[in-house]
Design a protein around this motif. Structure first.
Motif, mmCIF file in Angstrom:
data_model
loop_
_atom_site.group_PDB
_atom_site.id
_atom_site.type_symbol
_atom_site.label_atom_id
_atom_site.label_comp_id
_atom_site.label_asym_id
_atom_site.label_seq_id
_atom_site.Cartn_x
_atom_site.Cartn_y
_atom_site.Cartn_z
ATOM 1 N N PRO A 63 0.832 -1.208 0.000
ATOM 2 C CA PRO A 63 0.000 0.000 0.000
ATOM 3 C C PRO A 63 0.863 1.254 0.000
ATOM 4 C CG PRO A 63 0.053 -0.982 2.196
ATOM 5 C CD PRO A 63 0.787 -1.923 1.297
ATOM 6 N N VAL A 64 0.664 2.110 -0.980
ATOM 7 C CA VAL A 64 1.491 3.315 -1.113
ATOM 8 C C VAL A 64 0.665 4.590 -1.107
ATOM 9 C CG1 VAL A 64 3.348 2.128 -2.332
ATOM 10 C CG2 VAL A 64 1.453 3.110 -3.643
ATOM 11 N N GLY A 65 -0.660 4.479 -1.100
ATOM 12 C CA GLY A 65 -1.503 5.662 -1.169
ATOM 13 C C GLY A 65 -1.488 6.259 -2.558
ATOM 14 N N SER A 66 -1.714 7.564 -2.658
ATOM 15 C CA SER A 66 -1.666 8.270 -3.948
ATOM 16 C C SER A 66 -0.214 8.541 -4.311
ATOM 17 C CB SER A 66 -2.437 9.591 -3.859
ATOM 18 O OG SER A 66 -3.799 9.350 -3.571
ATOM 19 N N VAL B 35 9.064 4.515 -4.601
ATOM 20 C CA VAL B 35 7.700 4.988 -4.797
ATOM 21 C C VAL B 35 7.380 5.999 -3.697
ATOM 22 C CG1 VAL B 35 5.279 4.328 -5.045
ATOM 23 C CG2 VAL B 35 7.085 2.735 -5.747
ATOM 24 N N THR B 36 7.100 7.227 -4.087
ATOM 25 C CA THR B 36 6.774 8.273 -3.119
ATOM 26 C C THR B 36 5.313 8.662 -3.279
ATOM 27 O OG1 THR B 36 9.040 9.117 -3.279
ATOM 28 C CG2 THR B 36 7.394 10.563 -2.266
ATOM 29 N N GLY B 37 4.593 8.689 -2.157
ATOM 30 C CA GLY B 37 3.178 9.029 -2.227
ATOM 31 C C GLY B 37 2.633 9.411 -0.876
ATOM 32 N N GLY C 101 3.847 7.689 2.171
ATOM 33 C CA GLY C 101 5.260 7.831 2.498
ATOM 34 C C GLY C 101 6.153 7.351 1.364
ATOM 35 N N ARG C 102 7.394 7.036 1.685
ATOM 36 C CA ARG C 102 8.373 6.581 0.699
ATOM 37 C C ARG C 102 8.550 5.084 0.857
ATOM 38 N NH1 ARG C 102 13.644 5.390 1.286
ATOM 39 N NH2 ARG C 102 15.030 5.504 -0.538
#
Length: 474
Positions: free
Chosen positions: A258-261, A281-283, A286-287
Motif C-alpha cells: 500500500p502506497v496511497g496516492s 515509490v513516493t506518495g 510515504g516513501r
C-alpha cells in the motif's frame, strides 16, 4: 587386463545409452480436476489392485468420485493408468506415453508419464518456432533436457505443463525440425560439479542478460551477465507501457504494497546489465522502496516485459564485455575499452585471457566466437594474441606474487547508463527492452547467433561458461 577394462567401459556406455532411451518423466497436466474426457484407439485402463479393462476405442468422460473415478455406472479405483501404443487424448490434447490418474485434494490429478525424448518434442515446439535455425533448436533442446533432468520441480512430479516449469502441450504441432533437434542432441545435458546445471532461458535480452546473483541472489558463477554478441532484431527489442499513477497504486496495493496516492516513481538501483533492481515509490503513504521484480509482477509481466526499463524516453544503451576483478565490488564503468591493453591486468586462466584480449580489441568478437570451446588450442590462440600485442609495443605483464595479483573472473557486462529520472504527474510511460527474467540464454539471441554461424555448442558455452556438455546416463 586392458581388454577387460575396455569391455567394461563398452558395457557401461551401452547401459547408459539404454538408460537414456528408457528415462520416463512425470508431467502434471491437470491438478484437482473434477472431470475430463479420454479418447484414443486400443487403450486399456489398469486400476489399483491390479484390475485391467479390455481394450477400448472411443471417447468417454471421467468424473471425480472420492478415491475413484466414475464413468457412468463403472468406477475405477485410483490410481488408474491409461496405456496405449497410440497417443491418448485428454480434453482434446494428445499425449504419448501413459496417462495416470491420482487422488488430489479436491479432485484428481492427471499426469503424463512419458519418455524424456518424446517429452522434449512437445516442449520445443512451444518454446521455439520450428522455422528457426537448427543450431538454435539444438541449444534449446539441451536446455530443456537439462531443466527436466534436475530435481523434481513440481512436488512429487518432475514438472508441470505450464510455462513456469516448461510449456508442454503433448503431440500438437510436432515437426521434423523439432524431432531432428531432439535426436541430434540425444541425451545431452549441461552439467556443473557433476550434476545437471541449474539453467534458465527466456525470450529476449534487450541487449544484455542479467546474472543469477543480481536477479535472485543465487551464486551460480556460470550465470553471469552477458551482452548480445551480435545485433538482435526481436519483437521486444524495445517496448512501451503506459499507466496512470492510480492504476499503479491500485496494483501495488493488491500485491501487498500500500502506497496511497503516488506522486513520483524513480529507479533506486540498477545491476551490471542496466536492469532496475528497485523502485522508489513516493506518495501519500510515504516513501517505499519496492523490488523491481515485484513491481513488474504487480503491473503484469506480459505488459512490463522486463526490468530493463526507464521512465524517460528510451535513450542509448550499449552493453559490452568487461572483466571484473574477483576482489572488487562489481560496479558499472561507463567507458569504452582503451586502444592499448593494460597488460598488468591480464588474467591467468586461458579462457579468461582470450576474453580479456577480445575486450582490449586484440581479437575481434568474431575471432573470439571461433575460439570458444576449443580448449586444446587456447595456448596457440594466446600466443597469437601476444604476437599482436608485441607488434603494438605491448609486452608481457611483470611477474607478481599470488597475493599481489587480483584473479579475474568470467567476463561480465558493462552497460552504458539508462536514465534514473523520476516520473511524476497523472500518468507514466515505461520505456523498456527485452522480455523475461533476463537470466541464462535469450532465445531470440540464440536465433541471431545461429543465423550468424554459431553452433549450438558455442551458444551454450557463451551463456553457460564453466558447464560441460555431457551425455546423461539416466
Amino acid at each position: 587386463m586392458e581388454v577387460v577394462k575396455k569391455f567394461i567401459i563398452i558395457v557401461l556406455m551401452f547401459l547408459c545409452a539404454q538408460g537414456a532411451e528408457a528415462r520416463d518423466i512425470s508431467v502434471l497436466i491437470r491438478q484437482d480436476a473434477r472431470q475430463c474426457s479420454v479418447a484414443g484407439t486400443s487403450y486399456y485402463i489398469a486400476v489399483a489392485g491390479g484390475g485391467v479393462t479390455p481394450e477400448i476405442t472411443g471417447t468417454f468422460s471421467l468424473y471425480a468420485n472420492g478415491a475413484s473415478l466414475s464413468a457412468g455406472s463403472v468406477s475405477y479405483a485410483l490410481p488408474a493408468t491409461v496405456s496405449s501404443r497410440n497417443p491418448i487424448t485428454i480434453d482434446g490434447k494428445s499425449y504419448r506415453g501413459k496417462i495416470v490418474f491420482e487422488s488430489g485434494y479436491g479432485g484428481f490429478n492427471i499426469v503424463n508419464v512419458v519418455d524424456m525424448e518424446e517429452y522434449l518434442k512437445g516442449v520445443l515446439k512451444d518454446e521455439m518456432s520450428p522455422a528457426w535455425p537448427a543450431e538454435a533448436l539444438k541449444a534449446q533442446a539441451v536446455l530443456a533436457r537439462t531443466f527436466a533432468s534436475g530435481s523434481k520441480k513440481h512436488g512429487r512430479y518432475d514438472v508441470c505443463d505450464k510455462v513456469h516449469c516448461q510449456s508442454y502441450s503433448g503431440t500438437k504441432g510436432e515437426s521434423a525440425a523439432i524431432v531432428d533437434a531432439v535426436n541430434a542432441t540425444g541425451g545431452e545435458i549441461l552439467k556443473y560439479g557433476g550434476a545437471p546445471a541449474e539453467i534458465y532461458y527466456f525470450a529476449e535480452s534487450g541487449g544484455c542478460t542479467a546474472s543469477a546473483k543480481s536477479a535472485w541472489n543465487k551464486n551460480l558463477p556460470y550465470l553471469s551477465a552477458k551482452p548480445d554478441p551480435v545485433p538482435v532484431n526481436g519483437p521486444n527489442a524495445k517496448w512501451q507501457a503506459a499507466f496512470t499513477m492510480q492504476q499503479i497504486a491500485s496494483r501495488l496495493a493488491a500485491a501487498g504494497v500500500p502506497v496511497g496516492s503516488i506522486s513520483s516513481l524513480a529507479p533506486a538501483g540498477r545491476d551490471e546489465s542496466g536492469r532496475v533492481t528497485s523502485i522508489e515509490v513516493t506518495g501519500s503513504g510515504g516513501r517505499n522502496v519496492v523490488a523491481a521484480a515485484k513491481f513488474r509482477a504487480a503491473l503484469g509481466a506480459s505488459v512490463v516485459k522486463s526490468t530493463l526499463f526507464e521512465f524517460s524516453a528510451a535513450g542509448g544503451y550499449t552493453p559490452q564485455l568487461k572483466a571484473t576483478p574477483a576482489a572488487a565490488e562489481p560496479k558499472p564503468q561507463y567507458r569504452a575499452p582503451t586502444a592499448k591493453a593494460d597488460v598488468a591486468a591480464m588474467p591467468e586462466k586461458d579462457e579468461e585471457i582470450l576474453y580479456w584480449m577480445a575486450r582490449n580489441k586484440i581479437f575481434t568478437i568474431q575471432e573470439l566466437v571461433s575460439m570458444i570451446g576449443k580448449d586444446s588450442e587456447y595456448p596457440k590462440f594466446i600466443a597469437e594474441g601476444k604476437r599482436r600485442m608485441a607488434a603494438r609495443g605491448q609486452t608481457e605483464p611483470p611477474q607478481q606474487s599470488a597475493a599481489a595479483r587480483q584473479p579475474a573472473v568470467a567476463p561480465q557486462a558493462d552497460a552504458s547508463p539508462l536514465s534514473n529520472a523520476a516520473a511524476s504527474g497523472y500518468s507514466v510511460t515505461i520505456y523498456g527492452r527485452g522480455f523475461g527474467h533476463g537470466v541464462g540464454m535469450p532465445q531470440w539471441t540464440a536465433k541471431a547467433l545461429a543465423e550468424n554461424g554459431w553452433s549450438y555448442k558455442q551458444i551454450l558455452d557463451y551463456y553457460f561458461p564453466g558447464t560441460s556438455l555431457e551425455k546423461d546416463c539416466y
